[in-house]
Motif scaffolding. Structure first.
Motif: not given
Length: 608
Positions: A345-352, A384-394
């Protein structure tokens, strides 16, 4: 350079001193204020600590200490970043000055050497010409003197013969014997007449003027003129790479010529710098002839370093090569993996995937709402995301379009292909690397199959993450302690286990049979359908009269609740009340051949 640095240090020291005095005054005010009341707020206008009831700040915005500290930290980080950028610019400028200083010194030294060499050549040529002319004059003098000496000897001999004849004539004239006189005088008169009748050349047989040899001074004149010819150019100076000057296949390169040299054209050279030890240490050198002090080099590799240098050429010659500079192409766009992206509901973990062979410095994630006008929607970024994934608040109940850029010293790449993310519910997929070898997963990662035929044990491949005893698989939730809801579609004759488990739950035990998993189990007996709600091998006595075909699972970290529902009838089945110490993941198992279908992205029903 030292004087310049000294002045800069003095200015910086004065500024720091003024800042320290200002900080001391602020600290004094804060100390006075703290003697009266304990500060529990921060005035964003005056930027001092105060208390929430201070009359002096009634019209100002007061922040709690936590948010204020976070805001000041962000401002400090931003200011530090700007200061670091200025320091880098000053260091680059100082480096350029040093290169200019060295280049000017070398250029003047080379011009002095050229001038001295030219004048030495002129003097040497004049000396050789002088020696040649002096030798020619000496030879002419010797010939003239020899000829004059010969004529002088001849004239002397004639005078001597004439004087002897006159003396004999005078002696005969004084003869008193007439007979003897007449006998002797006739021969003497004959000889006197012969001498008298003979013409005497009283002119010089040679010219007294010297023949001055003409001197060919064309070489000297050419050398004198060459002193005024344009000198060969000095070495150009490569400029550092600037922002937004590169793409993934091209580089815009600039250089400078810190002198008044005249240049007809430049030649730019470049080659790839490879970190791969299997490749040849020196790559092929490419070159390009240009008229300006900048050009764009194309057909390059993405996210790669290139070594570049340049020479200048005019009618006199070619300059020394510049110092070598390193430029870098920007990376290729990353590739987002939609199946491995999860949301709540309030976040997403994006991987690439990086999309580049060489590592990049960082990534930037950009997102905006997709259900509004794009022209009025601001795009937010996480940098400045160091790796290939990011947890973003939405924000809840929104739809977002998310893209990723890769960043290196050359700049940011183009945006990746976007992925659509919804925060209307819980979205996740089954983790294939945790699945028992007997399980098969669908292409969308939402359905699991346990086929009738059992694989021989020798054909099964196990790892530390796969389940070895229970034919099970884990799901992938967003790693935050929030609320989640998903549903599982089941068949009436399928025996299954559904629930949650810790990430490190034992892979060689059954779900619900240990302390690290909680699950609902369905057992088919000859007389009835039996349901158990297992944790650590224990289940309460729960009887379910209507067989659920669609099971809803609700997980609430904050409330310590894991509840199961008959989603079709909106009927509550059972609730575990526990405190989850670690991150849990959805778990699914099949105790006999069959299939389970996962439904995600659904909002929790109102009764939950």
């Amino acid at each position: 350079m030292e004087a310049y640095d000294a002045r800069s240090l003095c200015v910086i020291a004065e500024e720091l001193s003024e800042e320290d005095e200002a900080d001391d005054e602020e600290a004094f005010v804060m100390v006075q204020d703290s003697h009266t009341h304990t500060p529990d707020a921060f005035c964003s206008h005056c930027r001092v600590l105060t208390h929430s009831g201070a009359a002096a700040h009634t019209r100002h915005t007061l922040l709690a200490l936590g948010p204020a500290a976070q805001q000041i930290k962000e401002e400090l980080s931003h200011s530090s970043g700007k200061l670091s950028q200025k320091i880098v610019e000053m260091e680059n400028f100082a480096s350029n000055l040093e290169e200019i200083f060295i280049t000017v010194e070398e250029n003047f030294g080379r011009q002095e050497q050229n001038l001295e060499q030219h004048y030495n050549e002129v003097l040497q040529t004049l000396s050789q010409s002088h020696e040649t002319r002096a030798a020619a004059l000496g030879e002419q003098k010797s010939r003239a003197l020899e000829r004059l000496y010969g004529e002088l000897l001849c004239c002397g001999q004639t005078l001597d013969a004439s004087k002897q004849l006159i003396e004999r004539a005078q002696g005969v004239h004084r003869q008193r014997d007439q007979r003897a006189f007449l006998q002797a005088v006739m021969s003497i008169m004959k000889r006197v007449e012969q001498f008298s009748s003979k013409e005497v050349d009283l002119k010089l047989g040679m010219s007294l003027d010297f023949d001055v040899p003409t001197t060919d001074l064309s070489d000297v004149r050419q050398m004198m003129d060459s002193i005024n010819v344009l000198p060969a150019p000095s070495a150009p100076v490569m400029n550092p790479q600037i922002c937004n000057s590169a793409t993934d296949t091209s580089l815009h390169v600039c250089w400078s010529l810190f002198s008044d040299d005249t240049v007809e054209f430049y030649e730019l050279y470049w080659r790839l710098i490879s970190d791969d030890c299997t490749m040849e240490p020196l790559q092929d050198v490419s070159q390009l002839k240009v008229k300006e002090t900048h050009c764009t080099v194309s057909d390059l590799l993405p996210n790669a370093q290139y070594e570049l240098w340049v020479t200048a050429t005019n009618t006199t010659g070619i300059s020394p090569a510049s110092e070598r500079a390193v430029y870098m192409t920007v990376p290729s766009p990353p590739v987002i993996r939609p199946r491995q992206c999860v949301s709540s509901l309030d976040a997403a973990l994006i991987r690439w995937d990086s999309g580049n062979t060489n590592p990049v410095e960082s990534y930037t994630l950009e997102f905006r709402e997709s259900d509004t006008d794009c022209s009025n929607t601001a795009t937010e970024s996480v940098v400045a995301i160091p790796s290939c994934e990011c947890l973003v608040q939405l924000q809840p109940w929104k739809h977002y379009i998310i893209s990723v850029r890769a960043v290196n010293t050359g700049g940011p790449s183009d945006l990746s292909e976007p992925v659509d993310i919804s925060t209307a519910g819980t979205c996740f997929h089954l983790l294939e690397d945790t699945a028992h070898p007997s399980l098969s997963l669908s292409a969308d990662g939402l359905t699991m199959f346990y086929l009738d035929e059992d694989l021989p044990l020798s054909h099964m491949t196990f790892s530390d993450s796969t389940f070895a005893r229970c034919v099970a698989v884990l799901g992938d939730l967003v790693p935050i302690r929030g609320q989640y809801y998903w549903e599982i579609e089941v068949d009436e004759d399928t025996e299954y286990r559904v629930g949650v488990a810790y990430e490190d739950t034992q892979r060689n035990s059954y779900l619900g049979g240990n302390k690290t998993s909680w699950c609902m189990r369905h057992i088919v007996t000859p007389s009835r359908h039996k349901y158990e709600f297992l944790h650590n091998g224990w289940t309460p006595d729960v009887r379910i009269t209507v067989q659920p075909r669609l099971i809803g699972v609700f997980l609430d970290y904050g409330g310590g609740i894991l509840s199961f529902w008959n989603a079709a009838l909106r009927q509550h089945l059972h609730t575990f009340s526990c405190r989850f110490l670690h991150r849990v993941q959805p778990c699914f198992a099949l105790d006999n051949p069959g299939a389970l279908r996962l439904h995600t992205g659904l909002p929790a029903p109102p009764m939950i």
